[in-house]
Every structure is written in C-alpha cells, then in structure tokens.
Design a protein around this motif. Structure first.
Motif, PDB file in Angstrom:
ATOM      1  N   TYR A  68       0.820  -1.208   0.000  1.00 32.84           N
ATOM      2  CA  TYR A  68       0.000   0.000   0.000  1.00 32.84           C
ATOM      3  C   TYR A  68       0.854   1.258   0.000  1.00 32.84           C
ATOM      4  CZ  TYR A  68      -3.828  -3.182   1.038  1.00 32.84           C
ATOM      5  OH  TYR A  68      -4.741  -4.187   0.987  1.00 32.84           O
ATOM      6  N   VAL A  94       2.448   1.628  -3.518  1.00 32.57           N
ATOM      7  CA  VAL A  94       1.467   2.098  -4.499  1.00 32.57           C
ATOM      8  C   VAL A  94       1.128   3.567  -4.254  1.00 32.57           C
ATOM      9  CG1 VAL A  94      -0.913   1.833  -5.307  1.00 32.57           C
ATOM     10  CG2 VAL A  94       0.520  -0.186  -4.979  1.00 32.57           C
ATOM     11  N   LEU A  95       0.933   3.944  -3.000  1.00 42.27           N
ATOM     12  CA  LEU A  95       0.627   5.328  -2.665  1.00 42.27           C
ATOM     13  C   LEU A  95       1.775   6.261  -3.063  1.00 42.27           C
ATOM     14  CD1 LEU A  95      -1.337   7.324  -1.329  1.00 42.27           C
ATOM     15  CD2 LEU A  95      -0.124   6.905   0.810  1.00 42.27           C
ATOM     16  N   PHE A 122       1.828   6.621  -6.805  1.00 40.83           N
ATOM     17  CA  PHE A 122       0.687   7.441  -7.214  1.00 40.83           C
ATOM     18  C   PHE A 122       0.957   8.923  -6.966  1.00 40.83           C
ATOM     19  CE2 PHE A 122      -3.313   9.547  -6.062  1.00 40.83           C
ATOM     20  CZ  PHE A 122      -3.986   9.425  -7.262  1.00 40.83           C
ATOM     21  N   TRP A 156       3.531  10.193  -9.424  1.00 38.81           N
ATOM     22  CA  TRP A 156       2.922  10.303 -10.747  1.00 38.81           C
ATOM     23  C   TRP A 156       2.034  11.544 -10.846  1.00 38.81           C
ATOM     24  CZ3 TRP A 156       3.638   8.170 -15.350  1.00 38.81           C
ATOM     25  CH2 TRP A 156       2.683   8.405 -16.325  1.00 38.81           C
ATOM     26  N   MET A 157       1.190  11.757  -9.847  1.00 39.84           N
ATOM     27  CA  MET A 157       0.264  12.891  -9.883  1.00 39.84           C
ATOM     28  C   MET A 157       1.004  14.225  -9.758  1.00 39.84           C
ATOM     29  SD  MET A 157      -2.625  11.700 -10.523  1.00 39.84           S
ATOM     30  CE  MET A 157      -3.678  13.085 -10.276  1.00 39.84           C
ATOM     31  N   ASP A 185       1.582  13.362 -14.573  1.00 43.04           N
ATOM     32  CA  ASP A 185       0.221  13.363 -15.078  1.00 43.04           C
ATOM     33  C   ASP A 185      -0.049  14.625 -15.899  1.00 43.04           C
ATOM     34  OD1 ASP A 185      -2.336  12.053 -15.154  1.00 43.04           O
ATOM     35  OD2 ASP A 185      -3.094  13.664 -13.886  1.00 43.04           O
ATOM     36  N   SER A 212      -0.706  17.614 -13.601  1.00 43.12           N
ATOM     37  CA  SER A 212       0.253  17.584 -12.503  1.00 43.12           C
ATOM     38  C   SER A 212       0.273  18.900 -11.734  1.00 43.12           C
ATOM     39  CB  SER A 212       1.654  17.288 -13.032  1.00 43.12           C
ATOM     40  OG  SER A 212       2.122  18.379 -13.774  1.00 43.12           O
TER      41      SER A 212
END
Length: 110
Positions: free
Chosen positions: A19, A22-23, A26, A29-30, A34, A37
C-alpha cells in the motif's frame, strides 16, 4: 548488513508495504508526470493571476475612455481636444507652438 538483517528493520517493513509503495508511486505520478500535474497547476495559477491583472488594467482603461467619450459629447470639450492634441485651428487663426528648454533637452537626450 545482510538482506536478512535489513528485512528485520522497522522502516524497511513499512517502506516495502504494498500500500505504501502504491501510494508513493501514485503521489509521484500525480505530482510530476500526469497531464494535470502540480507543475501544470502552478503554471496555470500564474497565468490566471496575470490575466486577472490585465483584466483590471483594461477595465480601468475602459473607464478612462468612457470618461473621455462623455467629455467629447460636449462641443466645447471636443474643440479643446482638437486644438490641444491635434493642433487644429479655425480658418482665420494662426497657431504658435512654444517649446520650453526643458522639453528641448528631453528630446535631445532621447
């Protein structure tokens, strides 16, 4: 320090948690990759501020122009503007332009 010893560390267990990984991916990425962004948001915020300043400036210019138009509805004000700004004259008049030394010096400096 071996791999077995590293796996026993508390921070390693937390960082290898699925978790958390992945967080973290994420969030990275954001923030950077992205199409929406944080960097793009900051650029857009700056552009919005710039456009709002330009909007305020143009509103002030419109107010000034409206004031001038109101003045120009009066025939005496229109004649005054034509004489002062555009050096217009009546048929039976002569115009003499007087320049002072200060204005001559400023023109020479430019």
């Amino acid at each position: 320090m071996g791999l077995k010893e590293l796996r026993k560390k508390k921070w390693f267990k937390i960082m290898t948690n699925t978790y958390i990984l992945v967080l973290t991916i994420f969030v990275i990425w954001m923030a950077f990759f992205d199409t929406n962004s944080l960097m793009i948001h900051l650029e857009l915020e700056n552009e919005i501020d710039k456009l709002e300043k330009e909007k305020d400036f143009l509103k002030n210019e419109i107010a000034k122009d409206k004031e001038i138009l109101e003045k120009m509805s009066d025939e005496k004000e229109l004649e005054k503007l034509a004489r002062e700004k555009y050096y217009m004259k009546k048929d039976n008049e002569e115009i003499f332009l007087i320049e002072y030394e200060d204005s001559l010096k400023n023109k020479q400096d430019e």
